[in-house]
Design an enzyme around this catalytic site. Structure first.
Site, PDB file in Angstrom:
ATOM      1  N   ALA A  79      29.969  35.073 -14.807  1.00  0.00           N
ATOM      2  CA  ALA A  79      29.954  34.314 -13.758  1.00  0.00           C
ATOM      3  C   ALA A  79      30.997  34.683 -12.754  1.00  0.00           C
ATOM      4  O   ALA A  79      31.964  35.504 -13.000  1.00  0.00           O
ATOM      5  CB  ALA A  79      30.241  32.860 -14.041  1.00  0.00           C
TER       6      ALA A  79
ATOM      7  N   HIS B  93      36.303  28.065 -16.809  1.00  0.00           N
ATOM      8  CA  HIS B  93      37.104  29.202 -16.311  1.00  0.00           C
ATOM      9  C   HIS B  93      36.949  29.365 -14.748  1.00  0.00           C
ATOM     10  O   HIS B  93      37.784  29.578 -13.944  1.00  0.00           O
ATOM     11  CB  HIS B  93      36.563  30.574 -16.973  1.00  0.00           C
ATOM     12  N   GLU B  94      35.600  29.134 -14.423  1.00  0.00           N
ATOM     13  CA  GLU B  94      35.382  29.245 -12.818  1.00  0.00           C
ATOM     14  C   GLU B  94      35.795  28.159 -12.158  1.00  0.00           C
ATOM     15  O   GLU B  94      36.637  28.469 -11.073  1.00  0.00           O
ATOM     16  CB  GLU B  94      33.775  29.456 -12.606  1.00  0.00           C
TER      17      GLU B  94
END
Length: 978
Positions: A357, A392-393
C-alpha cells in the site's frame, strides 16, 4: 466542495486546454515515442536486451569524463524552492494509432529563488516536451516587475533525471518565477509514476490510470522538484473519459464536460479539478482515473470512502475496510493528540500495485489483497493483514505526511514508526486478537536474521551515501521497517507509552507541514521525559539521544549473556557467523549498546535494570536450587539472551514441567534465541533442538510458529540429504497431539476455533501434519480438494485452511490437480483467493509443471507483474523447484531486471528467496559467478541482497559441515522407533 480551479493572479488566467500548436507537437512526439517503444518492445524473455525508453525528441548533452557540473549530481542544488504547482493531466485509457497508452500534460510551478543562480534544475524522467516558440523545452516567467532572464540552453540529463535550463542572466534572490511545460509520457504497465493497471470485468478489459510516486517517480508524471524537503501546494486537474471517476489528494469538484483537441482529434472529456492540497512532498501525490464504484461513511466530519472494482464493491468486499478505517483514524487522533488534517480519507484497491500500500495523503492506494475482504473467501490472516496495513498507512497521515523526514537516509524512522504503531491501531480495532504480541514474530525475529549478518547496515545512513534512485529504493528493506519498528517499540517500552506519545504529539505540532531529521524526535521525547520528573528512570547521565544513537547509528544488536551462578552480565555484537566479526565495519560505539533489561526470577517479575557497559555485576541475578532467570520479558528489547548452562537446563525443565509459568512470548523467544545462539556457536545445537521437545504439550501459536520458523532452516539445509527422513519422523511425532487437539475442538474439522491465534495454529497443525506424511491429514486434504474438483462452484475448504490444503493436495497430486488449481486461479474474482492458489501452485513435485509455471511468471497475461518475483520465490521454496528457479533467474536476469526496473522494491526479496537454501561450495561458486556475470546489468535494489546471499551461503556451508552428523544423530534418537 471548494472553489474553482486555482490560477496565478500575477500571471493572469492560464487556460487548461492545450493550444493547437502544442497539440501538433504532441502528436509528433507521440508518434516518434510510439515508434521507439515499439522497437524496444521487440524484446522477449529469452533474448534479453534493454527496454529503457530513450528520450528521442529532445537534445541531450552527455559527459564522459567525471563531472562536477550540478546536472551530473543526483541532488537538487539549494537555490530554488517551490511554492505551488498547477498541473493538468490527460491519460488515454485506450491505445493510440501506434499501439501505445500515453498521457499528455501541462504544468507550471511557481518557485522562489533563495540563492542567486543562472541555472534551473527540475526532475524529469521519461517525459518528452513540446518546444516553445524560442525552441526551448520550458517557458520561464518572472512574477515580479523585473523580467526573467532568457533561456540560453535547455536539455534533458538522462542519468540524473533532470530537465536543465541554463539562463542568460541570474535569478534574483527572493524573487518568484513561474516555469511552464507541456509534455507527453507513456502510461506504461511498469507500476511506477503515472501508470496503467488492467483488469477484466464481465468479459471486458478495463484500464485504470493510477500512480506510485514513492520514492522518486513523481518526475515520471510531470516535471517537479522531486525531493521530500521540497514541499509545495498542488492544484490538480484531470481530463478523463465521461462516466469514469477521477480522484486525487484533494476533494474533487463536480466534473465539467469539455471538448479537447488531442492527437486523436477533438474529443469530449470530463474535466475534474480538485481542492488544493496541503503543503506536501511530491512522493505523496496521487491521481487516478477509473471505472470504479465506492462505499462511504463519515466520522466526525471526515469523509471515508473505499473505492474498488464495481463487482468487488457490489459483493461487499469493501465493508470491512470501511468499518475499520474510522476507529483506527480516531485511535491515532487520540494517540498523537492531533486531529486528522484532511477532510477526506479515500482508500482504493488496485489490481496492479508493486508495494502492499502507499500512504498518499488523502488517497491511499492498496493492492487488492491489502484492502478487500470477503468472509467466504478471506482467511483470518487476510483480515489481520488488511487491519494492520490500513493502520500502517493511516499512521503515516501524521508521521510522514504532516511531518516528513528531510531526506531518504532517515526513511527508517518513517517506515519503522508506522510498522510499530500499525499493531497498536489494529489492536484498537480488533482488541480480541492480541495482535500486539505478533510484532515479535513478524518484525523482531524476522529482522534479527538479517541484522546478524556482517553485511547488515545501520538504521540511519549518511545523507551523502544515499543519492541515486536505486540507493534510495534499497533502503526499503527489513532493517528500515522491522528493525525500525523493534527499536521504537523498545524505546516506547522503557519510556512508557504515555511519555512516548506525549513526545510524539509535541514533535508533530512543532513540525507540522515541515521536514525533520530523526534527532528532532529524540529532542521532543527527551522534553517529555524531563517534564515527567521521576516518572521515567533512564540510567544516570544518559539521555534519549545517548541511548538511542547506539541503536540507530551502528548496525546489528547485542547478545546479553547472564551467568546466574556469579551474577555476571555481559554483551557482545551478535553475528550468526562469529568468524566474520573482523569484517564488520568500524563503529563509533565499538558495537556496545545501552541495554534495557526486563526480567523475572522463577516467574516473579523483577525491577528493570540496565546494562551500560560491556560487563557488569548484578548480584540480584544470582540464583541457586531450582530457581531460574528469564530476561527480555515480552521481548521488549532488541537483543538476544544467553545464559550459563545450568540456567538453560532449569529453563528446559520448566518448559517440560510447567511451561505456563513462562509467558507465551518468552516461550517463543527461548526457542528462537536458542536456535540462533547455536548457529553462532554460543551453545550446542542439541540444546536448541531440545527446546522443541516440550511442543508435544504446547497448544499456543507463538511458540509453535517460532519453532517451525527455526526448523525451516534445518529443512533448507537438509531436505536434499539423508537427514531429512529422521527430521520428518521427529516433527510428525511432535505435531500429532496438536493435530488431534484441533480435530477434537473443531468437531472433526467441521468448524474453526474461536480465537485468532488458535485459528493460526490450526493451520500450522494441518500444514505440518500433512507435510510430514501423517496419513490422516493427507486423506483429509485430498478429500476436500477432490470434492472441490468435482463441484468447482462449491468449495468445501474453509478460507483459513485453503493455503495449507491447496498446497498439500497439489503436492500429493499430479497434472490434474495442478491444472484445476490454475483454472481456479484464473477464474478467481477476489485477489485474496488468487493469491492462495498462486502460492499453492508452486507446491507441485512435478519439475515440468514448475518449469511451465516459471515461464508463466514473465507473461503478464498469466501472472501480474506485481506478483512475478514472489511467484518465483514460492517455486524456489519448493525443494524440487529450487534449482529450477535459480537456473531460470540466472538465465533471464537481464530481462527480469530491465522489465521490472532496477528501482523495484522486490529484487532483494527475489535474490534472497531464490538463494536461501544454498549450502554447498558449488552453489557459492555459482552465486559469485552470477554476481560477476551481471555486474554491468546491475542488481538495483537487490545489490545488498547479493552480498548478503554470499555471506549467508558461506555461513551455511560451515554450519552444515559442523552440525550434520550431530543433528542426524539427535533426530534419529528422538524420533519414535515404530
Amino acid at each position: 466542495m471548494g472553489g474553482g480551479f486555482y490560477v496565478s493572479k500575477v500571471a493572469g488566467v492560464v487556460g487548461i486546454v492545450f493550444g493547437a500548436g502544442a497539440v501538433a507537437t504532441i502528436i509528433a512526439l507521440a508518434v516518434v515515442y510510439s515508434q521507439e517503444v515499439a522497437k524496444n518492445e521487440a524484446v522477449s524473455p529469452t533474448n534479453g536486451g534493454s527496454t529503457v525508453k530513450p528520450q528521442v525528441t529532445t537534445p541531450v548533452i552527455t559527459t564522459t569524463a567525471p563531472s562536477n557540473e550540478p546536472w551530473d549530481k543526483y541532488r537538487l542544488p539549494d537555490t530554488l524552492k517551490p511554492d505551488h504547482y498547477n498541473l493538468t493531466l490527460w491519460p488515454r485509457l485506450t491505445v493510440n494509432a501506434q499501439g501505445l497508452y500515453i498521457f499528455t500534460g501541462k504544468s507550471y510551478v511557481v518557485f522562489q529563488c533563495v540563492k542567486e543562480t543562472d541555472l534551473i534544475l527540475i526532475h524529469s524522467n521519461k517525459l518528452n516536451y513540446t518546444k516553445w516558440d524560442d525552441g526551448h523545452l520550458a517557458k520561464l516567467t518572472a512574477l515580479g516587475s523585473t523580467p526573467a532572464p532568457t533561456i540560453k540552453k535547455s536539455w534533458l540529463q538522462l542519468t540524473t533525471q533532470f530537465l536543465v535550463l541554463e539562463l542568460n542572466g541570474k535569478l534574483a534572490e527572493g524573487a518568484s518565477y513561474q516555469l511552464d511545460t507541456v509534455f507527453v509520457g507513456e502510461l506504461a504497465d511498469d507500476l511506477g509514476g503515472f501508470y496503467r493497471s488492467v483488469y477484466m470485468e464481465e468479459g471486458e478489459q478495463k484500464v485504470v490510470a493510477t500512480t506510485q510516486m514513492q520514492p522518486t517517480d513523481a518526475r515520471k508524471a510531470f516535471p517537479c522538484f522531486d525531493e521530500p524537503a521540497m514541499k509545495a501546494i498542488f492544484h490538480i486537474t484531470l481530463l478523463h473519459p465521461p462516466e469514469t471517476v477521477a480522484l486525487s489528494n484533494g476533494m474533487e469538484h463536480a466534473p465539467v464536460l469539455v471538448n479537447e483537441v488531442g492527437p486523436e482529434g477533438p474529443v469530449n472529456v470530463w474535466r475534474t479539478s480538485f481542492d488544493e492540497t496541503k503543503k506536501m512532498s511530491t512522493y505523496l501525490l496521487a491521481f487516478i482515473v477509473s471505472d470504479y464504484d465506492y462505499i462511504n461513511s463519515t466520522i466526525d466530519s471526515v469523509l471515508i470512502r473505499i473505492y474498488a472494482r464495481k463487482k468487488a464493491i457490489a459483493d461487499g468486499q469493501g465493508e470491512y475496510a470501511l468499518n475499520t478505517t474510522g476507529p483506527i483514524l480516531k485511535f491515532f487522533e487520540k494517540y498523537y493528540n492531533a486531529t486528522y488534517p484532511l477532510p477526506k480519507s479515500d482508500q482504493i484497491a488496485l489490481p496492479d500495485f508493486n508495494a502492499g500500500a502507499m500512504e498518499n495523503w488523502g488517497l491511499i492506494t492498496y493492492r487488492e489483497t491489502a484492502l478487500l475482504y470477503d468472509p467466504k473467501m478471506s482467511s483470518n490472516s487476510n483480515k489481520e493483514r488488511i487491519a494492520t496495513i490500513i493502520a500502517h498507512e493511516l499512521a503515516h497521515m501524521w508521521f510522514g505526511n504532516l511531518v516528513t523526514l528531510r531526506w531518504w537516509n532517515d526513511l527508517w524512522l518513517n517506515e519503522g514508526f508506522a510498522s510499530y504503531v500499525e499493531y497498536l491501531g489494529a489492536n484498537d480495532a480488533e482488541p480480541d486478537w492480541n495482535i500486539k504480541d505478533l510484532i515479535v514474530l513478524g518484525d523482531v525475529h524476522r529482522v534479527f536474521a538479517v541484522d546478524a549478518l556482517v553485511s547488515s547496515h545501520p538504521l540511519s545512513s549518511k545523507e551523502e551515501d544515499i543519492q541515486k534512485p536505486e540507493q534510495i529504493s534499497e533502503l526499503f528493506d527489513a532493517i528500515s521497517y522491522s528493525k525500525g519498528a523493534s527499536v521504537l517499540r523498545m524505546l516506547s517500552d522503557f519510556l512508557s507509552e504515555d511519555v512516548f506519545s506525549k513526545g510524539l504529539s509535541t514533535y508533530l505540532n512543532t513540525f507540522a507541514y515541515d521536514n525533520t531529521v530523526y534527532t528532532d524526535l529524540w529532542d521532543h521525547l527527551q522534553m517529555a521525559v524531563n517534564s515527567t520528573g521521576t516518572g521515567v528512570s533512564l540510567p544516570t547521565g544518559q539521555t534519549v539521544h545517548s541511548i538511542m544513537n547506539r541503536w540507530v547509528l551502528q548496525m546489528g544488536f547485542p547478545v546479553v549473556t547472564i551467568n546466574t551462578v556469579t551474577g555476571e552480565i555481559s554483551q557482545k555484537h551478535f553475528l550468526l557467523d562469529p568468524a566474520t566479526a573482523g569484517s564488520a565495519p568500524p563503529s563509533d560505539f565499538n558495537y556496545e549498546w545501552i541495554v534495557p533489561i526486563r526480567w523475572m526470577k522463577k516467574g516473579v517479575v523483577q525491577q528493570q535494570t540496565w546494562l551500560e557497559d560491556t560487563n557488569a555485576n548484578k548480584p540480584e541475578m544470582r540464583v541457586t536450587g531450582d530457581n531460574w532467570i528469564l530476561a527480555n520479558l515480552n521481548v521488549s528489547g532488541y537483543y538476544r539472551v544467553n545464559y550459563d548452562n545450568t540456567n538453560w537446563e532449569r529453563l528446559l525443565t520448566e518448559l517440560i514441567s510447567s511451561s505456563e509459568s513462562i509467558p507465551v512470548i518468552n516461550r517463543a523467544q527461548l526457542v528462537d534465541d536458542a536456535f540462533n545462539l547455536a548457529r553462532a556457536k554460543y551453545i550446542d545445537t542439541t540444546l536448541a533442538l531440545r527446546t522443541t521437545k516440550y511442543l508435544r504439550n504446547e497448544r499456543e501459536y507463538m511458540p509453535w510458529e517460532s519453532a517451525l520458523d527455526n526448523l525451516d532452516f534445518f529443512y533448507l539445509m537438509f531436505d536434499r540429504s539423508e537427514v531429512y527422513g529422521d527430521m520428518q519422523a521427529y516433527l510428525k511425532y511432535q505435531v500429532e497431539p496438536l493435530f488431534k487437539y484441533f480435530g477434537d475442538i473443531t468437531g472433526n474439522w467441521s468448524k474453526v476455533p474461536s480465537g485468532h491465534m488458535e485459528q493460526y495454529n490450526q493451520v500450522n497443525a494441518i500444514r505440518v501434519a500433512c507435510s510430514t506424511g501423517m496419513e490422516e491429514c493427507q486423506i483429509l486434504t485430498k478429500d476436500w480438494y477432490s470434492q472441490w474438483m468435482n463441484d468447482a462452484a462449491n468449495n468445501p475448504i474453509h478460507p483459513n485452511l485453503r493455503t495449507a490444503v491447496y498446497c498439500s493436495a497439489i503436492a500429493a497430486g499430479g497434472a490434474a490437480e495442478w491444472e484445476f488449481g490454475w483454472k481456479q486461479f484464473k477464474a478467481a474474482t477476489i485477489a485474496i483467493e488468487a493469491d492462495k492458489l498462486r502460492s499453492a501452485l508452486a507446491c507441485t513435485k512435478q519439475p515440468w509443471l514448475l518449469n511451465k509455471y516459471l515461464e508463466y511468471t514473465l507473461d503478464a497475461t498469466k501472472i501480474r507483474k506485481q506478483d512475478a518475483t514472489s511467484t518465483i520465490v514460492y517455486i524456489a521454496s519448493n525443494v524440487v523447484g529450487q534449482s529450477l528457479a535459480w537456473d531460470f533467474m540466472r538465465d533471464r536476469w537481464s530481462y527480469i531486471f530491465t522489465q521490472y526496473g532496477g528501482g523495484s522494491f522486490s529484487f532483494s526479496n527475489l535474490i534472497n528467496g531464490v538463494t536461501k537454501r544454498f549450502s554447498t561450495e558449488f552453489e557459492l561458486k555459482q552465486l559469485k559467478q552470477f554476481q560477476a556475470d551481471n555486474s554491468e546489468v546491475g542488481f538495483g535494489s537487490g545489490t545488498l541482497a547479493v552480498s548478503q546471499s554470499i555471506e549467508r551461503t558461506t555461513a551455511n556451508i560451515k554450519w552444515v559441515a559442523e552440525n550434520k552428523d550431530t543433528v542426524q544423530a539427535w533426530f534419529k534418537a528422538e524420533a519414535p522407533t515404530s
